[in-house]
Design a protein around this motif. Structure first.
Motif, PDB file in Angstrom:
ATOM      1  N   MET A   1      53.491 -62.839  -8.735  1.00 50.58           N
ATOM      2  CA  MET A   1      53.128 -61.598  -8.066  1.00 50.58           C
ATOM      3  C   MET A   1      51.762 -61.161  -8.528  1.00 50.58           C
ATOM      4  O   MET A   1      51.229 -61.692  -9.472  1.00 50.58           O
ATOM      5  N   CYS A   2      51.282 -60.245  -7.885  1.00 47.51           N
ATOM      6  CA  CYS A   2      49.896 -59.861  -8.181  1.00 47.51           C
ATOM      7  C   CYS A   2      49.725 -58.365  -7.986  1.00 47.51           C
ATOM      8  O   CYS A   2      50.516 -57.735  -7.295  1.00 47.51           O
ATOM      9  N   ASP A  19      49.135 -63.420 -10.833  1.00 44.85           N
ATOM     10  CA  ASP A  19      50.347 -63.782 -11.569  1.00 44.85           C
ATOM     11  C   ASP A  19      50.976 -65.006 -10.901  1.00 44.85           C
ATOM     12  O   ASP A  19      51.313 -64.951  -9.714  1.00 44.85           O
ATOM     13  N   ASN A  79      50.626 -62.540  -2.638  1.00 47.57           N
ATOM     14  CA  ASN A  79      51.824 -63.151  -2.071  1.00 47.57           C
ATOM     15  C   ASN A  79      52.636 -62.161  -1.245  1.00 47.57           C
ATOM     16  O   ASN A  79      52.838 -61.017  -1.662  1.00 47.57           O
ATOM     17  N   PRO A 134      50.466 -76.313   1.343  1.00 48.92           N
ATOM     18  CA  PRO A 134      51.248 -75.372   2.155  1.00 48.92           C
ATOM     19  C   PRO A 134      50.399 -74.182   2.580  1.00 48.92           C
ATOM     20  O   PRO A 134      49.413 -73.846   1.929  1.00 48.92           O
ATOM     21  N   ASN A 170      53.027 -56.714  -3.956  1.00 51.65           N
ATOM     22  CA  ASN A 170      53.608 -57.747  -3.088  1.00 51.65           C
ATOM     23  C   ASN A 170      54.665 -57.121  -2.174  1.00 51.65           C
ATOM     24  O   ASN A 170      54.477 -56.011  -1.707  1.00 51.65           O
ATOM     25  N   ASP A 269      56.420 -66.795 -14.973  1.00 51.71           N
ATOM     26  CA  ASP A 269      55.329 -66.202 -14.200  1.00 51.71           C
ATOM     27  C   ASP A 269      54.451 -65.472 -15.215  1.00 51.71           C
ATOM     28  O   ASP A 269      54.964 -64.647 -15.982  1.00 51.71           O
TER      29      ASP A 269
END
Ligand SMILES: C[C@H](CCC(=O)NCCS(=O)(=O)O)[C@H]1CC[C@H]2[C@@H]3[C@H](O)C[C@@H]4C[C@H](O)CC[C@]4(C)[C@H]3C[C@H](O)[C@]12C
Length: 325
Positions: A1-2, A19, A79, A134, A170, A269
């Motif tokens: 996550m960020c 992250d 994300n 991806p 996120n 993470d």
């Protein structure tokens, strides 16, 4: 996550925590004005604004996680799994693949508002950079010294929201975070009044009690609230050093120490890097998980003017200074 933040002190500073449980080949990359940028459905940009940011470079192409251009426009991908939707085939007209957004928008836009308008107008194209890479399920924080926006590509199309708080994390979609903030409207940096029962003696026994209830975990919703609270109450001096130091302290409040956050596969993470960019000068400050000293890359006139990508491998080594006396 960020977590991504836009903060105005003497200048506007913008940046993020990234992250992730693995490295993606990240380094600081400057795309100078004369570096030709190719796109699937848009004409190539032979000349454009220079961009500085964190990217991995694949086949000579800068794949940015976030960047700032020389007009001070910032864009970061965070994300957004399960919600991000990219139409597999665009029509005959203009379209941008997700990895093309940062190069194209920062290459061409002079303001964040202009970039936000393009996000509403130009369809996305669900094409990965390479078949073995991806598509990254992202939403974007777009900001400059005038304000911030959030752009979310969902099944109904790209939704663009003004972001007066200047924070993005996120999932879930952005409107949730704005509504959720209401639940914390009573929090304060000051000591709380005794509204429970003024007839009872309930003296405070320590500082910080006005923020009791501020969520301390690393979920996106909690990081959003914690960042919004710390940013809203942020105080620093009117200097570059104080602003940069303060910015990293804000990011530190939501950074992930190794082990505290595990993915379903059992991986850790961690906050791989944190960055802070002065939008007035383009100076890119960063620290990494192990190197908590601040390293900077300047966007000098000479670096802006070239025609080759400039790559700066991250300085990840922790150095400890022993004092002599
Ligand atoms: C993972 C990054 C977002 C950080 C984040 O929110 N992590 C949360 C992980 S998790 O939910 O908790 O598991 C995103 C941000 C930008 C992404 C990169 C950029 O989009 C550029 C390219 C795009 C390519 O399609 C994939 C590689 C890539 C180089 C991306 C790798 C990765 O998806 C990045 C680095």
């Amino acid at each position: 996550m960020c977590t991504s933040i836009a903060l105005t002190t003497k200048d506007t500073y913008i940046g993020r925590n990234l992250d992730l449980e693995y490295a993606f080949g990240e380094k600081v990359v400057i795309t100078p004005r004369q570096f030709p940028l190719q796109f699937h459905k848009m004409p190539a940009l032979e000349t454009h604004q220079a961009i500085i940011g964190m990217a991995s470079v694949a086949e000579g192409y800068p794949l940015y996680a976030e960047g700032v251009n020389e007009s001070g426009v910032y864009m970061a991908g965070l994300n957004f799994p399960g919600n991000a939707y990219y139409p597999p085939e665009g029509g005959a007209g203009e379209a941008l693949a997700p990895y093309e957004l940062i190069p194209w928008l920062l290459g061409t836009c002079k303001t964040a508002a202009e970039a936000a308008e393009h996000m509403k107008r130009i369809p996305l194209l669900g094409v990965p950079f390479r078949p073995d890479m991806p598509l990254a399920p992202l939403h974007w924080h777009i900001a400059d010294r005038h304000g911030a926006f959030v752009a979310e590509p969902v099944a109904e199309g790209v939704k663009v929201y003004p972001d007066p708080v200047g924070v993005l994390t996120n999932n879930p979609p952005f409107p949730f975070h704005r509504t959720n903030l209401t639940q914390y409207r009573g929090l304060s940096a000051a000591q709380p009044d005794n509204t429970l029962d003024p007839a009872l003696e309930l003296p405070t026994f320590g500082q910080g009690m006005g923020a009791i209830g501020l969520p301390g975990d690393w979920s996106p919703a909690s990081r959003y609230i914690r960042t919004a609270f710390c940013k809203r109450n942020s105080v620093c001096e009117n200097s570059e050093e104080s602003s940069v130091s303060q910015f990293f302290h804000l990011l530190d409040t939501v950074a992930m120490p190794r082990g505290a956050v595990r993915t379903p596969e059992g991986n850790c993470d961690i906050t791989r890097y944190s960055c802070c960019i002065n939008t007035a000068t383009g100076t890119y400050y960063y620290k990494t998980y192990d190197n908590c000293a601040i390293t900077a890359v300047a966007l000098t006139e000479e670096r802006r003017a070239g025609d080759r990508l400039l790559e700066f491998p991250l300085d990840t080594r922790l150095r400890i200074t022993f004092q002599e006396g």
